[in-house]
Design a protein around this motif. Structure first.
Motif, short mmCIF file in Angstrom:
data_model
loop_
_atom_site.label_atom_id
_atom_site.label_comp_id
_atom_site.label_asym_id
_atom_site.label_seq_id
_atom_site.Cartn_x
_atom_site.Cartn_y
_atom_site.Cartn_z
N GLY A 191 -128.28 -105.19 -31.18
CA GLY A 191 -127.77 -105.93 -30.03
C GLY A 191 -127.11 -107.24 -30.44
N MET A 192 -127.75 -107.97 -31.36
CA MET A 192 -127.17 -109.23 -31.82
C MET A 192 -125.88 -108.99 -32.60
SD MET A 192 -129.00 -111.53 -30.51
CE MET A 192 -128.20 -112.91 -31.32
N THR A 193 -125.84 -107.91 -33.37
CA THR A 193 -124.62 -107.57 -34.12
C THR A 193 -123.48 -107.24 -33.16
OG1 THR A 193 -125.92 -106.71 -35.97
CG2 THR A 193 -123.62 -106.00 -35.82
N ALA A 194 -123.78 -106.46 -32.12
CA ALA A 194 -122.75 -106.12 -31.13
C ALA A 194 -122.28 -107.36 -30.39
CB ALA A 194 -123.30 -105.09 -30.15
N PHE A 195 -123.20 -108.26 -30.07
CA PHE A 195 -122.88 -109.53 -29.41
C PHE A 195 -121.93 -110.34 -30.30
CE2 PHE A 195 -124.92 -113.88 -28.24
CZ PHE A 195 -123.81 -114.22 -27.49
N PHE A 196 -122.25 -110.44 -31.57
CA PHE A 196 -121.46 -111.22 -32.52
C PHE A 196 -120.06 -110.62 -32.71
CE2 PHE A 196 -120.38 -112.22 -37.02
CZ PHE A 196 -120.33 -113.61 -36.91
N LEU A 197 -120.00 -109.32 -32.90
CA LEU A 197 -118.71 -108.67 -33.15
C LEU A 197 -117.84 -108.64 -31.90
CD1 LEU A 197 -119.84 -105.70 -35.43
CD2 LEU A 197 -118.57 -107.75 -36.11
N GLN A 198 -118.44 -108.46 -30.73
CA GLN A 198 -117.66 -108.48 -29.50
C GLN A 198 -117.03 -109.86 -29.30
OE1 GLN A 198 -116.74 -109.38 -25.45
NE2 GLN A 198 -118.75 -110.00 -26.18
N ALA A 199 -117.79 -110.91 -29.65
CA ALA A 199 -117.27 -112.27 -29.52
C ALA A 199 -116.11 -112.51 -30.48
CB ALA A 199 -118.39 -113.28 -29.79
N ILE A 200 -116.24 -112.03 -31.72
CA ILE A 200 -115.19 -112.25 -32.72
C ILE A 200 -113.96 -111.41 -32.45
CG2 ILE A 200 -114.60 -111.96 -35.16
CD1 ILE A 200 -117.45 -112.60 -35.87
N LEU A 201 -114.16 -110.11 -32.28
CA LEU A 201 -113.04 -109.18 -32.20
C LEU A 201 -112.30 -109.25 -30.87
CD1 LEU A 201 -114.81 -106.13 -33.86
CD2 LEU A 201 -112.98 -107.51 -34.88
N TYR A 202 -112.98 -109.68 -29.82
CA TYR A 202 -112.35 -109.66 -28.50
C TYR A 202 -112.24 -111.07 -27.90
CZ TYR A 202 -112.75 -104.61 -28.77
OH TYR A 202 -112.63 -103.30 -29.16
N LYS A 203 -113.38 -111.70 -27.63
CA LYS A 203 -113.38 -112.97 -26.92
C LYS A 203 -112.62 -114.05 -27.69
CE LYS A 203 -114.86 -115.61 -23.51
NZ LYS A 203 -114.49 -115.37 -22.10
N THR A 204 -112.96 -114.26 -28.95
CA THR A 204 -112.35 -115.33 -29.74
C THR A 204 -110.87 -115.10 -29.98
OG1 THR A 204 -114.47 -115.73 -30.85
CG2 THR A 204 -112.50 -116.62 -31.90
N LEU A 205 -110.49 -113.86 -30.26
CA LEU A 205 -109.10 -113.54 -30.56
C LEU A 205 -108.26 -113.31 -29.31
CD1 LEU A 205 -109.52 -111.14 -33.63
CD2 LEU A 205 -109.20 -113.63 -33.60
N GLY A 206 -108.90 -113.35 -28.15
CA GLY A 206 -108.16 -113.16 -26.92
C GLY A 206 -107.68 -111.74 -26.69
N VAL A 207 -108.37 -110.78 -27.30
CA VAL A 207 -108.02 -109.38 -27.14
C VAL A 207 -108.75 -108.83 -25.91
CG1 VAL A 207 -108.14 -107.08 -28.16
CG2 VAL A 207 -107.62 -109.05 -29.60
N ALA A 208 -108.02 -108.14 -25.06
CA ALA A 208 -108.62 -107.60 -23.84
C ALA A 208 -109.69 -106.56 -24.18
CB ALA A 208 -107.55 -106.98 -22.96
N LEU A 209 -110.83 -106.70 -23.53
CA LEU A 209 -111.93 -105.75 -23.74
C LEU A 209 -111.59 -104.46 -23.01
CD1 LEU A 209 -114.76 -105.90 -25.12
CD2 LEU A 209 -115.70 -106.28 -22.84
N PRO A 210 -111.62 -103.31 -23.71
CA PRO A 210 -111.30 -102.04 -23.04
C PRO A 210 -112.23 -101.77 -21.87
CG PRO A 210 -111.34 -101.76 -25.42
CD PRO A 210 -111.89 -103.13 -25.14
N ALA A 211 -111.70 -101.17 -20.86
CA ALA A 211 -112.48 -100.91 -19.66
C ALA A 211 -113.55 -99.86 -19.92
CB ALA A 211 -111.56 -100.44 -18.55
N ALA A 212 -114.61 -99.95 -19.14
CA ALA A 212 -115.67 -98.94 -19.18
C ALA A 212 -115.15 -97.67 -18.52
CB ALA A 212 -116.91 -99.45 -18.47
#
Length: 427
Positions: free
Chosen positions: A202-223
């Motif tokens: 869970g912490m790894t997913a939290f960290f990677l989601q922040a880096i790959l999407y939130k920080t870089l401004g990449v849109a998170l794919p829809a569910a």
């Protein structure tokens, strides 16, 4: 049959894994859409797997069972590596992994993190046979691997060399560092979260989601579209589960397990986290069958939709059957969910809110599955605190996906770790 009770714990568990694997593969051949089985499997591995993706809708019933059986074969083969031993933790790892194969894991997206654990073994000069559990637990982030492979940073779905390299690089990193996280996790929740691997995942997913999407401004794919969750079959799921779990009960009885033996497991005042070694193979197998039917009955009673997600979580919940969970210490969490849902619905109405937490809502159905990971709380502190922990889990479980973007399959187990951090020190 009684000779099976004298088998070593490892040998017996491998037989159980083989039985479950064979059950999925045989079931695939009996599905009405078996003619589309291989085409359906391709749709599963070539499409997104973000939580909650209903493989019944994506690939069909036969393809879903086939995917579960093939992944089961891969996992079973890993436990057959010379020197590899199956333990109570292996039971959790194996059943949890195949359970996710109807809504998040497939025969393609598990390999990058698998290879990451292999890399860890090479660098640390450790035997691969001693890290098979870590390989299976690494798949808890498989949906992210799929998205990196197919649709990063855009939304178009398709295989590219760029996606392959990105998914492989991230997967290798995840698998390489996971064993350290697995070793440290129990120190955080003090052994009160049976889904211990959920915390580092869970912490790894939290960290990677922040880096790959939130920080870089990449849109998170829809569910996935919620409408896909309506592709379901109560009959298919019930027939399969009743058959498999009933066979476990019959074989356990033939092996020598009697009601008094199983009653001892249910009423033991001590916190036991390894049923097969403590009570014997027969009594453990009885728990597999009885606990499995108990879970199935609950989801039938509350009116859950029996799609691929619900089918999978029956096994994800069953995964703790050798690590401390049984009907006697899980019912408080079910009660906690029901009571908190009723109270929340009432308060929402008074506050003029839009209540979406009905006890049979898909997100709540999934959340309850992992609340059973808090079984040690009910064992140690009693059923009232089990109800309390279940209610707290209900309140948090639908909010946690915002942290990891829907990429942690162990969302409910991760929530359980947070409950432990909040509640256990107080208790």
């Amino acid at each position: 049959m009684k000779k099976l009770n004298n088998l070593s714990e490892s040998s017996f568990l491998k037989l159980l894994f083989a039985f479950l694997t064979a059950s999925f593969l045989i079931a695939a051949l009996f599905m009405s859409d078996r003619g589309d089985m291989f085409a359906g499997l391709w749709r599963i591995i070539s499409g997104p797997s973000k939580v909650s993706t209903n493989y019944f809708a994506v690939g069909g019933y036969a393809a879903t069972f086939l995917n579960m059986g093939l992944v089961g074969l891969i996992c079973l083969a890993l436990y057959c590596i010379p020197g590899a031993k199956a333990t109570n933790v292996s039971t959790l790892a194996f059943i949890l992994t195949v359970g996710f194969c109807s809504w998040g894991i497939n025969i393609l997206n598990l390999w990058p993190t698998f290879l990451g654990v292999v890399l860890y073994c090479l660098v640390k000069k450790e035997k691969l046979s001693g890290n098979v559990n870590a390989m299976l637990f690494s798949t808890g982030i498989a949906p992210l691997i799929t998205d990196l492979l197919l649709r990063y940073p855009g939304q178009d779905v398709g295989f590219t060399w760029y996606g392959l390299l990105l998914a492989m690089g991230v997967g290798l990193a995840i698998g390489f560092f996971l064993p350290a996280g697995l070793a440290f996790s129990p120190k955080v929740h003090k052994g009160f979260d049976l889904y211990s691997a959920a915390l580092p995942i869970g912490m790894t997913a939290f960290f990677l989601q922040a880096i790959l999407y939130k920080t870089l401004g990449v849109a998170l794919p829809a569910a996935p579209d919620a409408a896909t969750l309506q592709v379901a079959s109560r009959l298919t799921v019930n027939i399969f589960c009743i058959t498999v779990f009933s066979l476990c009960i019959v074989v356990a009885f033939l092996m020598g397990c009697r009601p008094k033996h199983y009653w001892q497991l249910l009423k033991d005042p001590e916190l036991v986290t390894n049923f097969s070694s403590t009570y014997g193979n027969a009594t453990f197998l009885m728990n597999v069958g009885v606990y499995g039917l108990f879970i199935l009955a609950y989801y039938n009673i509350i009116g859950a939709t029996f799609n691929g997600v619900t089918f999978g979580i029956i096994f994800c919940m069953l995964a703790c059957c050798n690590s401390g969970s049984h009907p006697g210490n899980v019912w408080p969490f079910m009660a906690g969910y029901v009571v908190t849902s009723l109270v929340s619905g009432l308060l929402s109405g008074l506050a003029g809110g839009s209540f979406a937490g009905a006890i049979n809502a898909q997100a709540i159905v999934v959340g309850l599955c992992y609340a059973n990971g808090l079984s040690p709380i009910a064992d140690k502190y009693g059923w009232p605190f089990g109800i309390l922990a279940g209610g707290m889990h209900y309140l948090l479980v639908t909010s946690v996906p915002a942290l990891h973007g829907g990429y942690c399959l162990y969302n409910g187990g991760f929530t359980a770790a947070l409950i432990c951090i909040i509640l256990v020190p107080v208790l």
